[in-house]
Design a protein around this motif. Structure first.
Motif, PDB file in Angstrom:
ATOM      1  N   PHE B 377      52.241 -23.295 -93.517  1.00 38.81           N
ATOM      2  CA  PHE B 377      52.400 -23.530 -92.289  1.00 38.81           C
ATOM      3  C   PHE B 377      51.493 -24.737 -91.645  1.00 38.81           C
ATOM      4  O   PHE B 377      50.240 -24.856 -92.113  1.00 38.81           O
ATOM      5  N   SER B 378      52.150 -25.452 -90.573  1.00 38.56           N
ATOM      6  CA  SER B 378      51.081 -26.477 -90.139  1.00 38.56           C
ATOM      7  C   SER B 378      51.298 -26.252 -88.779  1.00 38.56           C
ATOM      8  O   SER B 378      52.312 -25.425 -87.864  1.00 38.56           O
ATOM      9  N   ALA B 379      50.285 -26.793 -87.894  1.00 38.96           N
ATOM     10  CA  ALA B 379      50.432 -26.650 -86.435  1.00 38.96           C
ATOM     11  C   ALA B 379      49.621 -27.863 -85.962  1.00 38.96           C
ATOM     12  O   ALA B 379      48.628 -28.412 -86.402  1.00 38.96           O
ATOM     13  N   THR B 380      50.198 -28.476 -84.722  1.00 38.07           N
ATOM     14  CA  THR B 380      49.776 -29.540 -84.141  1.00 38.07           C
ATOM     15  C   THR B 380      49.207 -29.069 -82.371  1.00 38.07           C
ATOM     16  O   THR B 380      50.312 -28.602 -81.882  1.00 38.07           O
ATOM     17  N   ALA B 381      48.097 -29.363 -82.054  1.00 37.05           N
ATOM     18  CA  ALA B 381      47.792 -29.239 -80.672  1.00 37.05           C
ATOM     19  C   ALA B 381      47.273 -30.568 -80.098  1.00 37.05           C
ATOM     20  O   ALA B 381      46.628 -31.324 -80.918  1.00 37.05           O
ATOM     21  N   TRP B 382      47.231 -30.764 -78.915  1.00 36.32           N
ATOM     22  CA  TRP B 382      46.821 -31.847 -78.267  1.00 36.32           C
ATOM     23  C   TRP B 382      45.950 -31.455 -76.844  1.00 36.32           C
ATOM     24  O   TRP B 382      46.157 -30.642 -76.168  1.00 36.32           O
ATOM     25  N   GLY B 383      44.923 -32.363 -76.773  1.00 38.59           N
ATOM     26  CA  GLY B 383      43.873 -31.827 -75.460  1.00 38.59           C
ATOM     27  C   GLY B 383      43.310 -33.475 -75.292  1.00 38.59           C
ATOM     28  O   GLY B 383      43.468 -34.354 -75.758  1.00 38.59           O
ATOM     29  N   CYS B 384      42.154 -33.217 -74.400  1.00 37.75           N
ATOM     30  CA  CYS B 384      41.527 -34.457 -74.302  1.00 37.75           C
ATOM     31  C   CYS B 384      40.024 -34.124 -73.978  1.00 37.75           C
ATOM     32  O   CYS B 384      39.612 -32.902 -74.144  1.00 37.75           O
ATOM     33  N   ASP B 385      39.334 -35.199 -73.982  1.00 36.17           N
ATOM     34  CA  ASP B 385      37.810 -34.857 -73.874  1.00 36.17           C
ATOM     35  C   ASP B 385      37.219 -34.691 -72.620  1.00 36.17           C
ATOM     36  O   ASP B 385      38.240 -34.296 -71.578  1.00 36.17           O
ATOM     37  N   LEU B 386      35.970 -34.077 -72.513  1.00 38.30           N
ATOM     38  CA  LEU B 386      35.443 -33.439 -71.115  1.00 38.30           C
ATOM     39  C   LEU B 386      34.709 -34.530 -70.745  1.00 38.30           C
ATOM     40  O   LEU B 386      33.789 -34.612 -71.495  1.00 38.30           O
ATOM     41  N   SER B 387      34.613 -34.875 -69.487  1.00 35.86           N
ATOM     42  CA  SER B 387      33.557 -35.965 -69.104  1.00 35.86           C
ATOM     43  C   SER B 387      32.918 -35.386 -67.820  1.00 35.86           C
ATOM     44  O   SER B 387      33.401 -34.348 -67.160  1.00 35.86           O
ATOM     45  N   LYS B 388      32.187 -36.072 -67.228  1.00 36.26           N
ATOM     46  CA  LYS B 388      31.352 -36.078 -65.962  1.00 36.26           C
ATOM     47  C   LYS B 388      32.330 -35.967 -64.581  1.00 36.26           C
ATOM     48  O   LYS B 388      32.332 -35.264 -63.764  1.00 36.26           O
ATOM     49  N   LYS B 389      33.592 -37.032 -65.028  1.00 37.52           N
ATOM     50  CA  LYS B 389      34.445 -37.087 -63.920  1.00 37.52           C
ATOM     51  C   LYS B 389      35.333 -35.818 -63.735  1.00 37.52           C
ATOM     52  O   LYS B 389      35.692 -35.425 -62.809  1.00 37.52           O
ATOM     53  N   TYR B 390      35.514 -35.088 -64.861  1.00 39.66           N
ATOM     54  CA  TYR B 390      36.182 -33.621 -64.875  1.00 39.66           C
ATOM     55  C   TYR B 390      35.549 -32.898 -63.729  1.00 39.66           C
ATOM     56  O   TYR B 390      36.135 -32.320 -62.793  1.00 39.66           O
ATOM     57  N   VAL B 391      34.093 -32.823 -63.909  1.00 35.74           N
ATOM     58  CA  VAL B 391      33.365 -31.903 -63.232  1.00 35.74           C
ATOM     59  C   VAL B 391      33.331 -32.545 -61.671  1.00 35.74           C
ATOM     60  O   VAL B 391      33.585 -31.915 -60.842  1.00 35.74           O
ATOM     61  N   GLU B 392      33.327 -33.814 -61.593  1.00 32.61           N
ATOM     62  CA  GLU B 392      33.380 -34.380 -60.235  1.00 32.61           C
ATOM     63  C   GLU B 392      34.313 -34.058 -59.598  1.00 32.61           C
ATOM     64  O   GLU B 392      34.469 -33.531 -58.529  1.00 32.61           O
ATOM     65  N   ILE B 393      35.741 -34.269 -60.031  1.00 30.43           N
ATOM     66  CA  ILE B 393      37.046 -34.085 -59.540  1.00 30.43           C
ATOM     67  C   ILE B 393      37.180 -32.550 -59.166  1.00 30.43           C
ATOM     68  O   ILE B 393      37.493 -32.454 -57.862  1.00 30.43           O
ATOM     69  N   ASN B 394      36.605 -31.700 -59.919  1.00 33.60           N
ATOM     70  CA  ASN B 394      36.816 -30.209 -59.580  1.00 33.60           C
ATOM     71  C   ASN B 394      35.712 -29.552 -58.743  1.00 33.60           C
ATOM     72  O   ASN B 394      35.834 -28.456 -58.213  1.00 33.60           O
ATOM     73  N   THR B 395      34.518 -30.476 -58.624  1.00 33.58           N
ATOM     74  CA  THR B 395      33.455 -29.911 -57.846  1.00 33.58           C
ATOM     75  C   THR B 395      33.588 -30.216 -56.555  1.00 33.58           C
ATOM     76  O   THR B 395      33.307 -29.563 -55.496  1.00 33.58           O
TER      77      THR B 395
END
Lengths: 398, 398
Positions: B377-395
């Protein structure tokens, strides 16, 4: 008890000594610690459920529960995880050196490691330091508690005297870690020491029960380490046994308090954290789900960033509870309080003065109270806010 | 196909029109979109599993699958989630206005919403805009694709012509969202439109199957929205049916490609993201576990920050796989490649030139290849890196 820096001098229970020294694996900081019992002690532990378990975890798990333990060795800087057969051999070399320095059998010494994954133990530096580690042992917890730290900002220690029906015992707790913190650094470690007389079966039971409501209910970043260990060690040096149900209840309650204190200290010292978040779910009809949902709230980056920004963003909390599987009809009769202020009731947002709640969120302890009005189970989880500092620590390490 | 900004003009399949306008809920940006089929179309959908489902999700779910659908309305700015009975009523008012403007029955119009949780629909602004929304509809996807954005940086559209045994059809995809992004903003939305002739049962099957390997395999922050919806709509306007197994296979493959393209576009546009992360797990003996583990890697803050810092920190990947439950004996025979470079093999770290891998990690697409050497069996998932910008946007939102 609320978390905070460990007190300056934390007494160990009778018959226990502890030490921490620098053996040279880390440049300046102490990197090797040992807890020693003067007599063979009962010991039990709980360990990471990660399938990728470090060599020291596999080694120690096999020895417990036991009633002949003399010491727990802990090195920091190298986790001895993902190190293959060489890691297992080097761990054994380290354990042999420790037993030799202590003058006891090999199977009387336990071990925990924390530090970089994938790096082989520097036995050239570690082995020669064992005699010094034994000779420097003293009656306080601080030197050991400091030697096992990685990115923690404060050592975590706590002690309590407990009066039982036939005398007084002491229970001392030492903790380390705030999730998988430094890039390759891992691990939360917990040590609960007592001079009470208990059996190894009771020790195994009490460490499991107390961990379930403390160490297993905290999260910093959701990454389970390869090296998590939590120990209880009881050497009977007080001569005081648990004679009746009341003694047992009292003893277990203090162990639980100490475990929760250490767990909260770990969460509050999560990397980059400025706030401890406590999530209480009450009146659930499903204990497992209540625990899962409470932990889910502490894991949510959106909730963690909102709290960092002192933003009473109840929508994110509601969404996460739903995502964790709290049934829609329970969300419809739920009440949600943040810092004691009612924000959501019976499926409807409640009007509140945002600036007031924002002001309350400036406190270092943030409390979310969720009442599902559906059953009799409760669960509490602890976590911390998510800051740019977290990203900085984990991005810019190497 | 690799994600990137949508092409300038994305053709819709025959018989479809789309529009996007500003009705005043948001200050300047378009906030209301509509996809219209000139004839009643087959439609099916998949929806968030969050127990806290928004009013539009509950409404639309009841109507599908169907073969009489004329339009999908989508508003952005207000999610109409956690809005109680008033939210259900206001959604119905909006749907009635849309059906009236289209000149069709109420049950022929679907709806999806995205935006702040807990805010009531501003029907005073929304209802009067319906005639304009219908009259402005055109043959391209862009105006709709732009109107449904929240914190996305780019509209996400893709189109493909497919030659089947009896003629040519078109399939067009439109997507939105990158997790639960703006503080109270939520939602990923997906729309796959085609002029092929298919049954509603086949539509339901194909949207489920393609979502399972695309939208259900992406993660930005692990927070499941209250408003996720993914639709397929087939109006048969090409007159081309799927006549044989080969046609079906070809059709389903293109739908899957389009779904994966949109899913990757969403992950790559995750808030604060600078890199798309692809995790491939191969040769597992347990498909569900392979999927869970691949997603687990994309969720790990430690892995996300390491990738952001271009740090080939394989220990964190190994630890997460173990935490997700990949058995120890499989980890012992696993190979792990990052950007094609072998870092771990058969339970042992492999020596590599760190600066070389760091250089490869500067690319916008980061690929982790994990071979468990244990099954098929195989599986593929996608995501992205976590940056300070993420925290900034959500904070710092509120």
């Amino acid at each position: 008890m609320t978390p905070g820096p460990g007190v300056r001098r934390t007494a160990l229970p009778k018959g226990f000594l502890a030490s921490g020294i620098n053996c040279g694996v880390r440049r300046y900081r102490p990197d090797m610690g040992m807890i020693i019992s003067s007599v063979p002690a009962v010991a039990a532990g709980v360990f990471t459920l990660n399938e990728c378990r470090a060599a020291p975890v596999r080694y120690t798990q096999k020895l417990l529960p036991a009633d002949n333990i003399r010491a727990i060795l802990t090195n920091s800087g190298q986790a001895n995880a993902a190190t293959g057969d060489e890691g297992i051999e080097k761990n054994l070399m380290m354990m042999s050196a420790a037993a030799k320095a202590l003058g006891c059998d090999l199977n009387q010494v336990l071990v925990a490691s924390t530090g970089k994954i994938g790096e082989q133990l520097d036995t050239g530096k570690i082995l020669p330091c064992m005699p010094e580690l034994v000779s420097r042992a003293n009656e306080h917890a601080e030197s050991f508690a400091t030697a096992i730290l990685t990115t923690d900002l404060v050592p975590k220690t706590v002690t309590s005297q407990v009066t039982l029906s036939s005398g007084t015992i002491r229970i001392t707790g030492i903790g380390k870690g705030s999730g998988m913190i430094h890039p390759n650094m891992a691990t939360m470690l917990g040590y609960i020491l007592t001079d009470a007389v208990i059996t190894k079966e009771h020790a195994a039971e009490v460490i499991k029960k107390s961990s379930d409501v403390s160490f297993n209910m905290i999260s910093v970043d959701g990454d389970t380490s390869t090296n998590d260990c939590c120990f209880i060690m009881a050497n009977g040096a007080s001569g005081v046994a648990l004679l009746n149900d009341q003694d047992v209840k009292k003893f277990e309650a203090v162990v639980e308090d100490i475990a929760i204190f250490l767990a909260k200290s770990i969460a509050a010292d999560g990397e980059g954290a400025s706030k401890l978040i406590e999530v209480n779910i009450k009146n659930s009809d499903d204990l497992a789900l209540a625990k899962k949902a409470a932990r889910g709230v502490t894991l949510s980056p959106l909730i963690k960033t909102a709290i960092h920004g002192e933003d009473p963003n109840w929508g994110r909390i509601l969404a996460r509870l739903g995502a964790e599987g709290i049934p829609a009809e329970q969300l419809d009769r739920m009440t949600l309080k943040l810092q004691g202020v009612l924000l959501f009731e019976k499926g409807q947002p409640v009007k509140f003065v945002k600036e007031e709640v924002k002001a309350l969120l400036k406190q270092a302890n943030v409390k979310m109270d969720i009442n599902l009005n559906s059953g009799k189970f409760s669960a509490t989880a602890w976590g911390c806010d998510l800051s740019k500092k977290y990203v900085e620590i984990n991005t810019e390490y190497c």
